[in-house]
Write an enzyme that holds these catalytic residues in place. Structure first.
Site, PDB file in Angstrom:
ATOM      1  CE  LYS A 104      -1.878   2.754   3.038  1.00 23.68           C
ATOM      2  NZ  LYS A 104      -1.962   4.031   2.320  1.00 23.68           N
ATOM      3  CB  CYS A 140      13.030   8.855   7.940  1.00 24.64           C
ATOM      4  SG  CYS A 140      13.885   7.845   6.743  1.00 24.64           S
TER       5      CYS A 140
HETATM    6  P1  NDP Z   1       2.087   7.795   8.490  1.00 22.24           P
HETATM    7  O1  NDP Z   1       2.975   7.008   9.353  1.00 22.24           O
HETATM    8  O2  NDP Z   1       0.719   8.065   8.926  1.00 22.24           O
HETATM    9  O3  NDP Z   1       1.971   7.085   7.052  1.00 22.24           O
HETATM   10  C1  NDP Z   1       2.835   6.101   6.534  1.00 22.24           C
HETATM   11  C2  NDP Z   1       2.031   5.018   5.824  1.00 22.24           C
HETATM   12  O4  NDP Z   1       1.245   4.290   6.769  1.00 22.24           O
HETATM   13  C3  NDP Z   1       1.049   5.561   4.821  1.00 22.24           C
HETATM   14  O5  NDP Z   1       0.943   4.662   3.740  1.00 22.24           O
HETATM   15  C4  NDP Z   1      -0.240   5.595   5.610  1.00 22.24           C
HETATM   16  O6  NDP Z   1      -1.378   5.607   4.800  1.00 22.24           O
HETATM   17  C5  NDP Z   1      -0.141   4.327   6.400  1.00 22.24           C
HETATM   18  N1  NDP Z   1      -0.942   4.279   7.614  1.00 22.24           N
HETATM   19  C6  NDP Z   1      -1.515   5.292   8.296  1.00 22.24           C
HETATM   20  N2  NDP Z   1      -2.160   4.837   9.396  1.00 22.24           N
HETATM   21  C7  NDP Z   1      -1.968   3.498   9.416  1.00 22.24           C
HETATM   22  C8  NDP Z   1      -2.349   2.446  10.314  1.00 22.24           C
HETATM   23  N3  NDP Z   1      -3.044   2.687  11.417  1.00 22.24           N
HETATM   24  N4  NDP Z   1      -1.973   1.192  10.027  1.00 22.24           N
HETATM   25  C9  NDP Z   1      -1.238   0.923   8.939  1.00 22.24           C
HETATM   26  N5  NDP Z   1      -0.857   1.858   8.051  1.00 22.24           N
HETATM   27  C10 NDP Z   1      -1.204   3.134   8.287  1.00 22.24           C
HETATM   28  O7  NDP Z   1       2.795   9.124   8.136  1.00 22.24           O
HETATM   29  P2  NDP Z   1       2.071  10.444   7.614  1.00 22.24           P
HETATM   30  O8  NDP Z   1       2.004  10.354   6.181  1.00 22.24           O
HETATM   31  O9  NDP Z   1       0.792  10.729   8.318  1.00 22.24           O
HETATM   32  O10 NDP Z   1       3.090  11.542   8.110  1.00 22.24           O
HETATM   33  C11 NDP Z   1       3.015  12.006   9.447  1.00 22.24           C
HETATM   34  C12 NDP Z   1       4.375  12.245  10.007  1.00 22.24           C
HETATM   35  O11 NDP Z   1       5.107  11.026   9.990  1.00 22.24           O
HETATM   36  C13 NDP Z   1       5.225  13.191   9.193  1.00 22.24           C
HETATM   37  O12 NDP Z   1       4.989  14.506   9.530  1.00 22.24           O
HETATM   38  C14 NDP Z   1       6.596  12.741   9.557  1.00 22.24           C
HETATM   39  O13 NDP Z   1       6.986  13.350  10.757  1.00 22.24           O
HETATM   40  C15 NDP Z   1       6.475  11.255   9.775  1.00 22.24           C
HETATM   41  N6  NDP Z   1       6.911  10.439   8.620  1.00 22.24           N
HETATM   42  C16 NDP Z   1       8.049   9.738   8.757  1.00 22.24           C
HETATM   43  C17 NDP Z   1       8.520   8.997   7.694  1.00 22.24           C
HETATM   44  C18 NDP Z   1       9.772   8.216   7.812  1.00 22.24           C
HETATM   45  O14 NDP Z   1      10.252   7.697   6.813  1.00 22.24           O
HETATM   46  N7  NDP Z   1      10.346   8.080   8.963  1.00 22.24           N
HETATM   47  C19 NDP Z   1       7.833   8.966   6.418  1.00 22.24           C
HETATM   48  C20 NDP Z   1       6.596   9.711   6.402  1.00 22.24           C
HETATM   49  C21 NDP Z   1       6.183  10.408   7.472  1.00 22.24           C
HETATM   50  P3  NDP Z   1      -1.968   7.009   4.337  1.00 22.24           P
HETATM   51  O15 NDP Z   1      -0.859   7.793   3.756  1.00 22.24           O
HETATM   52  O16 NDP Z   1      -2.939   6.655   3.355  1.00 22.24           O
HETATM   53  O17 NDP Z   1      -2.527   7.635   5.569  1.00 22.24           O
END
Ligand code: NDP
Length: 786
Positions: A190, A298
């Site tokens: 996903k 990240c």
């Molecule tokens: P999320 O962790 O919410 O999203 C990452 C992935 O997980 C997306 O595909 C998301 O789907 C999916 N997801 C969301 N909720 C669930 C769940 N309960 N169970 C399983 N999968 C889920 O990151 P965000 O996009 O909301 O970003 C928020 C913050 O996270 C950012 O501001 C940043 O600080 C951090 N982040 C960190 C990353 C890293 O690589 N360390 C990468 C991205 C974000 P969907 O996008 O459809 O919600």
């Protein structure tokens, strides 16, 4: 404009990349995409838009998967699994090569589509993201080819669920899909709701190369789709990259299920500049560390730690460089920074920066940025306090916070002053200094005089709340395989059948062993003792009733004994050989203990004892041999993959084989340099408490092994909860295993549990697995070559 005027101003003209082919691709799909399940496109009524964050334009409509779709995708992957495994590594390699070539052949289409969808500059998608994607598929095609020789003791896990974020959409897809396929798994992936387009183009490529249907399934949708995937019972492994918050939810939701988990989460990585660093290189390093990909990385070097003596000079250079950055249309080849991914992310970044301003920090920002679209200026906060919100929290935007240090010890302390542990970047011309500081930094990746470089041959992943598991390199492959010898863990116990007709010797109650903390015998804080009964129900002895306070003391002692890890493997081996010799010298006494307390026959006692001694010799031998690798990465570096101890490791021993279960866990853990807090078998703790006398006489430093007796589940709960315990091994019930996994979530400690199954301690079929679980790989990028 005359040529002279151009030379005078040196202004960049616009150099836009055409979006024509990308638009044609979208039009070909009528700007609407379904789910890619079982080799077919499944259209949906329920849709959501893919939006260009630079312009606000809707690019296409994407399908929102339902839980039935998730189920269908998992079933397709299950159905495809046997044939995909049977195909063998060499055939799978052909598909991976084909995918790599297709990515290369359509690289510009991928690059433009990614920039449109995500807002990142075309310069980065074209020169970094997409070439690295191809590299991942090539590299892992090679691993598929070599699986039968290089990983002959391992096999595929099964169906894998993969959930990826929006910051490197196609690159994260390749990090997940390439190793999974190479090792014979099938998968459901996903992408993030904000950035699904390149994943859908990738699905098309899978189709075009004739990948068997069901091997790769791509389903789009919101977080609930990810949750449904993670919770699906047909999934054997979850690989997740994203926020620490969601990583924790997944850890909790899957606790006790036996699903293998790798979590690559957030970070707040230090960028450390020592006074002898080449400051002009440092400035360009900072640009790459925090203004690359709009800071949505990240492992972004988001905390600048500058040695006081050069800080002002460095800040001046940075302020000057910041003013020269160009923020603009992502498809313009001349820009440095594009748009952040979405209005929500823009809001998050803005709110953090407002907090920083309100805290009174000195701030520098680029003034000239485009209006409209999700643009945010490169931002620099100077002289911030280590406790400030903007220093502690992951902002995930182009925001750098800077502070100073005096000594390199202070630099290490500041660097580690975070709940994360993903990466670090060190800048110095002194190789001795760099290599002295590197092992002291809690980070999965350390870059020396470089930053934000990645390669398929190198592992990447974190410590602490940055998650666990590695992606890339041999260590990354281990996340997609399991030992062939699955029978090592069985429903039925391997323990001896004990008659129960045993008798105790007279002195049972006089010998009340204490616990063992920091190299000293310690009475339980509770002041209570517990009776230990033999199988005939007679009192075999008494032990202290340990509690939360004893666990806390033991963890503190283990932390204070940090020097054990700094010993050479050879030095640790000498001590462990000594333990084996001393146990041999007390053979008779330990055999008697086993017959008295466990009802063993003399033969059984001799067998358990001799296996214990042998086990100690074996892991002593490994202490200087289970070493790392030098990864052959693609840039001007070698990458040292060092096996590092986890730190403080909690061990909850099995009930059966009280001596062998004790040494079989404790010895490999300390051989790798961990300090341990051990809870011995609750029903038969006496051979473990006798063992501290062996430790006492074997030069084991105080605090390296700490033994707490008492109620197993209560003590396991305390260990799992303790924030400073970095890993926990639990051998007990299914319920206890689940409990440990749930409670490990706060500090994201690495847990290894048996889900109520029994391990064959006598033959130790997973000998090396104990070493692997006792370490984490740190990848250190060292400059090398021309
Ligand atoms: P999320 O962790 O919410 O999203 C990452 C992935 O997980 C997306 O595909 C998301 O789907 C999916 N997801 C969301 N909720 C669930 C769940 N309960 N169970 C399983 N999968 C889920 O990151 P965000 O996009 O909301 O970003 C928020 C913050 O996270 C950012 O501001 C940043 O600080 C951090 N982040 C960190 C990353 C890293 O690589 N360390 C990468 C991205 C974000 P969907 O996008 O459809 O919600």
């Amino acid at each position: 404009m005359t040529v002279k005027e151009i030379f005078d101003t040196m202004e960049y003209g616009p150099a836009p990349e055409s979006d024509k082919n990308a638009m044609e691709f979208l039009d070909k799909h009528r700007r609407s995409f379904g789910l890619y399940i079982n080799g077919k496109w499944v259209s949906k009524k329920d849709t959501f838009p893919a939006v260009n964050p630079a312009s606000g334009e809707t690019l296409a409509q994407l399908a929102e998967a339902s839980s039935e779709d998730v189920d269908a995708a998992v079933k397709a992957a299950q159905k495809a699994l046997p044939e995909w495994v049977k195909a063998g590594g060499a055939e799978r390699a052909r598909y991976l090569y084909a995918l790599a070539r297709q990515v290369q052949k359509h690289s510009r289409l991928f690059a433009v589509l990614e920039s449109l969808d995500n807002g990142k500059p075309i310069r980065e998608t074209r020169d970094i993201d997409i070439p690295l994607v191809a590299r991942h598929f090539y590299h892992h095609a090679g691993w598929a080819q070599l699986m039968d020789t290089e990983l002959r003791d391992f096999k595929e896990i099964g169906v894998v669920g993969q959930i990826i974020p929006w910051n490197f959409p196609l690159l994260m897809l390749s990090w997940k899909i390439a190793p999974a396929l190479a090792m014979g798994n099938t998968l459901v992936l996903k992408p993030a709701e904000q950035t699904s387009l390149t994943a859908l183009l990738f699905a098309e490529i899978c189709h075009n190369v004739g990948l068997p249907k069901g091997v790769v399934n791509i389903i789009t949708g919101h977080g609930s789709v990810g949750a449904a995937l993670a919770n699906h019972p047909g999934i054997q492994k979850i690989a997740f990259t994203g926020s620490t918050e969601v990583g924790k939810i997944i850890r909790k939701d899957t606790a006790g299920s036996g699903k293998k988990l790798s979590l690559e989460l957030g970070g707040k990585s230090p960028f450390i500049v020592f006074e002898d660093a080449d400051l002009d290189s440092v400035v360009e390093g900072v640009v790459d560390a925090i203004w690359f990909n709009q800071g949505q990385v990240c492992c972004a070097g988001s905390r600048l730690l500058a040695q006081e003596s050069i800080a002002d000079r460095l800040y001046e250079k940075l302020k000057a460089r910041l003013q020269k950055l160009v923020v603009g249309n992502p498809l313009d080849k001349g820009i440095d920074m594009g748009a952040v991914v979405s209005p929500e992310q823009l809001k998050t970044i803005t709110s953090f920066v407002d907090k920083g301003k309100n805290e009174g920090s000195e701030v520098w920002q680029l003034e000239n940025i485009p209006s409209g679209g999700c643009f945010f200026p490169p931002t620099l906060f100077l002289n911030v306090s280590p406790a400030s919100v903007i220093v502690q929290e992951e902002i995930f935007g182009p925001v750098l916070v800077a502070m100073t240090f005096r000594s390199h010890q202070e630099a290490i302390k500041l660097a580690n002053n975070t709940r994360y542990g993903l990466a670090a970047s060190l800048w110095t011309e002194n190789i001795n200094l760099a290599l002295d500081v590197t092992p002291k930094i809690k980070a999965g990746t350390v870059w020396i005089n470089t930053t934000n470089v990645f390669d398929a041959a190198s592992g990447f992943g974190g410590y602490r709340e940055s998650g666990f598991g590695r992606e890339g390199g041999l260590e990354g492959l281990m996340e997609y395989v399991k030992p062939r010898n699955e029978k090592a863990f069985a429903e039925k116990s391997f323990a001896f059948k004990v008659s129960g007709s045993t008798k105790t010797r007279g002195e049972a109650l006089d010998r009340t062993p204490k616990m063992y903390i920091g190299g000293k015998q310690a009475r339980p804080d509770s002041g209570y003792s517990l009776q230990v009964l033999n199988p005939a129900g007679q009192v075999a002895g008494e032990v202290g009733e340990g509690s939360r306070k004893d666990i806390r003391n033991a963890v503190e002692a283990a932390q204070a004994a940090g020097k054990w890890a700094e010993n050479t493997g050879h030095a640790r081996a000498q001590v462990i050989y000594y333990i084996a010799e001393n146990l041999s010298a007390r053979k008779k006494e330990f055999e008697e203990r086993l017959t008295d307390a466990c009802g063993y026959s003399a033969k059984e006692a001799t067998l358990e004892l001799s296996r214990s001694i042998d086990r100690i010799f074996t892991y002593a031998a490994y202490a200087d041999k289970y070493d790392g690798r030098v990864h052959n990465t693609t840039s001007r570096n070698v990458t040292l993959a060092m096996n590092e101890p986890l730190g403080v490791l909690g061990i909850v021993c099995p009930e059966e084989f009280p001596l062998l279960g004790f040494v079989g866990t404790v010895i490999p853990a300390i051989a790798m340099g961990n300090n341990v807090v051990v809870i011995p078998s609750e029903s038969a703790p006496l051979s473990a408490t006798d063992f501290y006398q062996v430790l006492d006489t074997s030069d084991v430093p105080g605090g390296t092994v700490n033994i707490i007796t008492g109620p197993k589940e209560t003590l396991a709960t305390e260990l799992a909860r303790h924030y400073d315990v970095e890993g926990i091994w639990y051998f007990g019930t299914q319920e206890g295993s689940k409990n440990v996994e749930v409670l490990s979530v706060d500090s994201m400690k690495r847990s290894w549990v048996n889900y109520g199954k029994h391990y064959d301690w006598l033959t130790n079929p997973l000998e090396k697995e104990f070493l692997r679980k006792a370490c984490e790989v740190k990848n250190i990028w060292v400059p090398y070559g021309a």
